[in-house]
Design a protein around this motif. Structure first.
Motif, PDB file in Angstrom:
ATOM      1  N   GLY A 148       0.774  -1.232   0.000  1.00  0.00           N
ATOM      2  CA  GLY A 148       0.000   0.000   0.000  1.00  0.00           C
ATOM      3  C   GLY A 148       0.809   1.287   0.000  1.00  0.00           C
ATOM      4  O   GLY A 148       0.283   2.337  -0.343  1.00  0.00           O
ATOM      5  N   ASP A 149       2.073   1.222   0.370  1.00  0.00           N
ATOM      6  CA  ASP A 149       2.907   2.433   0.375  1.00  0.00           C
ATOM      7  C   ASP A 149       3.444   2.784  -1.008  1.00  0.00           C
ATOM      8  O   ASP A 149       4.027   3.845  -1.190  1.00  0.00           O
ATOM      9  CB  ASP A 149       4.087   2.275   1.344  1.00  0.00           C
ATOM     10  CG  ASP A 149       3.648   2.284   2.800  1.00  0.00           C
ATOM     11  OD1 ASP A 149       2.509   2.695   3.076  1.00  0.00           O
ATOM     12  OD2 ASP A 149       4.448   1.867   3.654  1.00  0.00           O
ATOM     13  N   LEU A 150       3.267   1.899  -1.972  1.00  0.00           N
ATOM     14  CA  LEU A 150       3.751   2.170  -3.321  1.00  0.00           C
ATOM     15  C   LEU A 150       2.794   3.124  -4.028  1.00  0.00           C
ATOM     16  O   LEU A 150       1.581   3.002  -3.901  1.00  0.00           O
ATOM     17  CB  LEU A 150       3.865   0.875  -4.135  1.00  0.00           C
ATOM     18  CG  LEU A 150       4.768  -0.214  -3.566  1.00  0.00           C
ATOM     19  CD1 LEU A 150       4.798  -1.408  -4.509  1.00  0.00           C
ATOM     20  CD2 LEU A 150       6.168   0.307  -3.315  1.00  0.00           C
ATOM     21  N   TYR A 152      10.337  -0.528   1.711  1.00  0.00           N
ATOM     22  CA  TYR A 152      10.004  -1.154   2.983  1.00  0.00           C
ATOM     23  C   TYR A 152      11.217  -1.534   3.823  1.00  0.00           C
ATOM     24  O   TYR A 152      11.071  -2.150   4.879  1.00  0.00           O
ATOM     25  CB  TYR A 152       9.130  -2.398   2.748  1.00  0.00           C
ATOM     26  CG  TYR A 152       7.743  -2.031   2.278  1.00  0.00           C
ATOM     27  CD1 TYR A 152       6.737  -1.767   3.188  1.00  0.00           C
ATOM     28  CD2 TYR A 152       7.457  -1.919   0.927  1.00  0.00           C
ATOM     29  CE1 TYR A 152       5.473  -1.410   2.762  1.00  0.00           C
ATOM     30  CE2 TYR A 152       6.193  -1.566   0.487  1.00  0.00           C
ATOM     31  CZ  TYR A 152       5.211  -1.311   1.416  1.00  0.00           C
ATOM     32  OH  TYR A 152       3.959  -0.954   0.988  1.00  0.00           O
ATOM     33  N   GLY A 153      12.422  -1.207   3.351  1.00  0.00           N
ATOM     34  CA  GLY A 153      13.630  -1.488   4.130  1.00  0.00           C
ATOM     35  C   GLY A 153      13.909  -2.970   4.285  1.00  0.00           C
ATOM     36  O   GLY A 153      14.475  -3.394   5.294  1.00  0.00           O
ATOM     37  N   ARG A 154      13.517  -3.756   3.297  1.00  0.00           N
ATOM     38  CA  ARG A 154      13.759  -5.201   3.344  1.00  0.00           C
ATOM     39  C   ARG A 154      15.157  -5.513   2.796  1.00  0.00           C
ATOM     40  O   ARG A 154      15.711  -4.755   2.020  1.00  0.00           O
ATOM     41  CB  ARG A 154      12.744  -5.946   2.468  1.00  0.00           C
ATOM     42  CG  ARG A 154      11.299  -5.636   2.708  1.00  0.00           C
ATOM     43  CD  ARG A 154      10.746  -6.447   3.852  1.00  0.00           C
ATOM     44  NE  ARG A 154       9.292  -6.489   3.818  1.00  0.00           N
ATOM     45  CZ  ARG A 154       8.499  -5.640   4.445  1.00  0.00           C
ATOM     46  NH1 ARG A 154       9.020  -4.665   5.153  1.00  0.00           N
ATOM     47  NH2 ARG A 154       7.199  -5.774   4.393  1.00  0.00           N
ATOM     48  N   THR A 155      15.684  -6.668   3.189  1.00  0.00           N
ATOM     49  CA  THR A 155      16.894  -7.153   2.531  1.00  0.00           C
ATOM     50  C   THR A 155      16.485  -7.623   1.145  1.00  0.00           C
ATOM     51  O   THR A 155      15.297  -7.832   0.872  1.00  0.00           O
ATOM     52  CB  THR A 155      17.528  -8.336   3.289  1.00  0.00           C
ATOM     53  OG1 THR A 155      16.634  -9.449   3.236  1.00  0.00           O
ATOM     54  CG2 THR A 155      17.847  -7.975   4.735  1.00  0.00           C
ATOM     55  N   LYS A 156      17.464  -7.813   0.281  1.00  0.00           N
ATOM     56  CA  LYS A 156      17.151  -8.289  -1.065  1.00  0.00           C
ATOM     57  C   LYS A 156      16.447  -9.640  -1.010  1.00  0.00           C
ATOM     58  O   LYS A 156      15.478  -9.875  -1.734  1.00  0.00           O
ATOM     59  CB  LYS A 156      18.411  -8.384  -1.918  1.00  0.00           C
ATOM     60  CG  LYS A 156      18.112  -8.777  -3.337  1.00  0.00           C
ATOM     61  CD  LYS A 156      19.324  -8.711  -4.220  1.00  0.00           C
ATOM     62  CE  LYS A 156      18.888  -9.061  -5.651  1.00  0.00           C
ATOM     63  NZ  LYS A 156      19.961  -9.023  -6.589  1.00  0.00           N
ATOM     64  N   GLU A 157      16.913 -10.520  -0.132  1.00  0.00           N
ATOM     65  CA  GLU A 157      16.320 -11.849  -0.011  1.00  0.00           C
ATOM     66  C   GLU A 157      14.868 -11.757   0.477  1.00  0.00           C
ATOM     67  O   GLU A 157      13.994 -12.479  -0.020  1.00  0.00           O
ATOM     68  CB  GLU A 157      17.142 -12.728   0.941  1.00  0.00           C
ATOM     69  CG  GLU A 157      18.510 -13.098   0.406  1.00  0.00           C
ATOM     70  CD  GLU A 157      19.539 -11.965   0.535  1.00  0.00           C
ATOM     71  OE1 GLU A 157      19.348 -11.020   1.347  1.00  0.00           O
ATOM     72  OE2 GLU A 157      20.531 -12.011  -0.206  1.00  0.00           O
ATOM     73  N   GLU A 158      14.620 -10.893   1.450  1.00  0.00           N
ATOM     74  CA  GLU A 158      13.253 -10.727   1.953  1.00  0.00           C
ATOM     75  C   GLU A 158      12.329 -10.182   0.860  1.00  0.00           C
ATOM     76  O   GLU A 158      11.208 -10.669   0.692  1.00  0.00           O
ATOM     77  CB  GLU A 158      13.226  -9.767   3.146  1.00  0.00           C
ATOM     78  CG  GLU A 158      13.844 -10.324   4.403  1.00  0.00           C
ATOM     79  CD  GLU A 158      14.023  -9.262   5.486  1.00  0.00           C
ATOM     80  OE1 GLU A 158      14.014  -9.655   6.666  1.00  0.00           O
ATOM     81  OE2 GLU A 158      14.185  -8.066   5.162  1.00  0.00           O
ATOM     82  N   ALA A 159      12.816  -9.200   0.132  1.00  0.00           N
ATOM     83  CA  ALA A 159      12.013  -8.608  -0.945  1.00  0.00           C
ATOM     84  C   ALA A 159      11.750  -9.630  -2.040  1.00  0.00           C
ATOM     85  O   ALA A 159      10.629  -9.723  -2.551  1.00  0.00           O
ATOM     86  CB  ALA A 159      12.720  -7.378  -1.507  1.00  0.00           C
TER      87      ALA A 159
END
Length: 65
Positions: free
Chosen positions: A22-24, A47-54
């Protein structure tokens, strides 16, 4: 659905991306234009995710389509 199909149907699918993240903004999602790596980078940045999380998050979204 593979990523080539997602790119082809991006105008239809971008709403689902905005529902999930929703923030996009519309402009950000338009710039992605269905390209996987750009989507991963945008989720990572916004969202401040790591590449792996994203990557995991985008893949889960992809499987749900």
């Amino acid at each position: 659905m593979n990523w080539d199909q997602i790119e082809g149907k991006w105008k239809e699918l971008k709403g689902k991306a905005i529902e999930k993240w929703g923030d996009l903004t519309d402009d950000e999602v338009d710039q992605v234009a269905g390209r996987r790596e750009q989507m991963v980078g945008l989720v990572q940045q916004k969202y401040g995710r790591t590449k792996e999380e994203a990557e995991r998050e985008v893949e889960e979204w992809h499987r749900g389509l």
